[in-house]
Scaffold this active site. Structure first.
Site, short mmCIF file in Angstrom:
data_model
loop_
_atom_site.label_atom_id
_atom_site.label_comp_id
_atom_site.label_asym_id
_atom_site.label_seq_id
_atom_site.Cartn_x
_atom_site.Cartn_y
_atom_site.Cartn_z
N CYS A 1 0.97 -3.49 10.09
CA CYS A 1 0.69 -2.53 9.03
C CYS A 1 1.02 -1.15 9.56
O CYS A 1 0.31 -0.61 10.40
CB CYS A 1 -0.78 -2.61 8.61
SG CYS A 1 -1.23 -1.46 7.29
N GLU B 1 5.22 -2.96 3.48
CA GLU B 1 5.90 -3.76 4.49
C GLU B 1 7.36 -3.89 4.08
O GLU B 1 7.70 -3.81 2.89
CB GLU B 1 5.24 -5.13 4.63
CG GLU B 1 5.65 -5.88 5.87
CD GLU B 1 5.49 -5.04 7.13
OE1 GLU B 1 6.54 -4.48 7.59
OE2 GLU B 1 4.37 -4.92 7.64
#
Length: 397
Positions: free
Chosen positions: A2, A130
Site C-alpha cells: 500500500c 494499486e
C-alpha cells in the site's frame, strides 16, 4: 503493498465516521488529539508516505499524560514508521517503513518491539491505490470498502451489521438478537407469528415480521435533512468531547480500516516526540490478486477493530488472528494523474472507462501542465511521475 491512499474527510467527519459502541452499548465518538509539534493532517485525494493521516488507537497509550481520555483516540501520525531506537535523521528510514509484511512482523526488530509494547493501531482512509502491471504499462486502480445503503455501490459484497434487540410477544417470550444485513432474508420460525415489537425508546427502529410467504424486515429511521446523517437514540449521557449521542449518526462514506503498527521516536531533549506508523500487509485475496499480489490487512467489523486496538485485554497472539486477506473490497480503474503524488485533484479517485480515452478535468489539466513546466525548469530535481514503487522501497526487506 500500500503506497498511496485517499483520505478526504475533515477531523470532525473522521470522528463521526468512526463512531462506535463502548462496552456498555453506548454510542461514542473517538477523541481527537493533535499530533505533537503542531504537525497537521490535510485531507487529500492522493496521500503519499511521509504525510500525516488519521490513526485510531486505544486511550491506554496516553494514560499518565494528565489528560482525561476514555475509549478510542484519533491522532494524525506520520506514514512511515521510525523505530524508537533509531539514531540520526528520521527521514532516512521512514520511506522504507511505510509497509510492514505480516509474515515477518514478529521477527523483525523494527516491528516486533512496538507490537510487544501493544502499539497496535487502525489506519483510516477512504481507500488506497494499486497499480496493475500490463506489459510495459501500469494501470492505477482505486480500492475501497463497499458502502452503506445511502452510498451503496454496485456489486457490494460486505455485510454491514445492525444490532437490534427485540421483544417477541406470543408463544416465544424471550429477548432475541436480530442481525440485519443487506440483501439477506431473515427466516422467521412458524411458531412466532405475532407482531415483533422493538424497544423504540432505545433504538428508534421498527420491525415488522410478515407471513411465511412474504418474510422480511423493515427498518424505519427518522431522516435528517443532511444525506450523510441519521438521527439516533440518546443514550442518556453525553459522548466524548461533549458530543451528544443523539446528535447524528454518520451516513457518509464507510472508511477503510487497516491494521497498523506505530512507534514513538524521541529526538533530542525538549523536542516533541514523533508518532509514526506502518500499514500491515498480507497476501492479496482473490478479489485483489488480479491487480497486485499484496494488500493491506483490513479489519472488516467492530469486533476485529476492538480486538486489534485493545492490547490491554487481547494479547498479541490472539490479536494477530485478524491479520489475514479479506474479500470484501471493491475496485475501479482511475486516471494516471494519480501517478504524480503532487496531483490532489478529485479526478484521482473518479472511475474511468478503460475502453475509452478519458480526458482529465480542466483543473487536473492545469495542474499537470504546471507540474510539467516545473520539471522543465528544474531538470536536476527527480520526478514524482510514475507508480510509487519506482521511487520508494515499499516493504522492509
Amino acid at each position: 503493498m500500500c503506497g498511496r491512499t485517499a483520505c478526504t474527510l475533515d477531523p470532525g467527519e473522521v470522528r463521526r465516521a468512526c463512531t462506535y459502541r463502548d462496552g456498555n452499548g453506548k454510542r461514542r465518538q473517538p477523541t481527537w488529539r493533535d499530533a505533537p509539534g503542531g504537525k497537521q493532517y490535510y485531507p487529500s485525494h492522493n496521500v503519499a508516505p511521509g504525510s500525516y493521516t488519521p490513526v485510531m488507537l486505544s486511550h491506554r497509550h496516553f494514560q499518565g499524560s494528565g489528560e482525561v481520555t476514555v475509549g478510542r483516540v484519533l491522532m494524525p501520525m506520520q506514514w512511515g514508521l521510525v523505530p524508537s531506537w533509531h539514531k540520526g535523521d528520521p527521514k532516512s528510514v521512514m520511506y522504507n517503513m511505510n509497509n510492514c509484511r505480516s509474515d515477518g512482523m514478529l521477527q523483525k526488530k523494527s516491528f516486533k518491539g512496538p507490537l510487544e509494547k501493544g502499539r497496535r493501531c487502525v489506519v483510516l482512509a477512504d481507500g488506497f491505490f494499486e497499480w496493475k502491471r500490463d506489459k510495459s504499462e501500469k494501470q492505477p486502480y482505486y480500492i475501497y470498502f463497499p458502502q452503506p445503503s445511502s452510498k451503496k455501490l454496485e456489486g457490494e459484497k460486505c455485510d454491514i451489521n445492525v444490532d437490534l434487540k427485540t421483544e417477541v410477544k406470543g408463544e416465544v417470550k424471550s429477548e432475541v438478537e436480530v442481525e440485519v444485513k443487506p440483501d439477506v432474508k431473515v427466516e422467521v420460525k412458524p411458531e412466532v407469528k405475532d407482531e415483533v415489537k422493538s424497544d423504540q425508546a432505545q433504538s428508534g427502529v421498527k420491525l415488522e415480521v410478515k407471513g411465511e410467504n412474504d418474510q422480511g424486515i423493515k427498518k424505519e429511521f427518522e431522516e435528517d435533512k443532511d444525506d450523510n446523517v441519521k438521527v439516533e437514540e440518546d443514550c442518556g449521557e453525553g459522548c466524548d468531547n461533549g458530543s451528544s449521542c443523539h446528535e447524528e449518526e454518520w451516513q457518509g462514506p464507510r472508511l477503510l480500516t487497516m491494521a497498523g503498527v506505530f512507534d514513538v521516536w524521541k529526538p533530542a531533549e525538549s523536542a516533541e516526540p514523533l508518532y509514526s506508523y506502518s500499514i500491515i500487509t498480507v497476501d492479496a485475496s482473490p478479489a485483489m490478486a488480479w491487480i497486485h499480489d499484496r494488500m493491506p490487512a483490513l479489519l472488516i467489523n467492530e469486533e476485529e477493530i476492538e480486538q486489534w486496538l485493545e492490547y490491554g485485554e487481547v494479547p498479541l497472539k490472539k490479536a494477530v488472528e485478524v491479520i489475514r486477506p479479506v474479500e470484501c473490497v471493491q475496485t475501479h480503474p482511475v486516471s494516471t494523474i494519480v501517478n504524480n503524488s503532487r496531483n490532489k485533484s478529485p479526478d484521482c479517485v473518479r472511475p474511468i472507462d478503460l475502453t475509452k480515452k478519458s480526458k482529465p478535468s480542466a483543473s487536473s489539466s492545469f495542474m499537470m501542465n504546471w507540474l510539467a513546466k516545473g520539471k522543465k525548469e528544474s531538470p536536476v530535481k527527480k520526478s514524482d511521475d510514475g507508480p510509487p514503487e519506482k521511487k520508494l522501497k515499499m516493504e522492509q526487506a
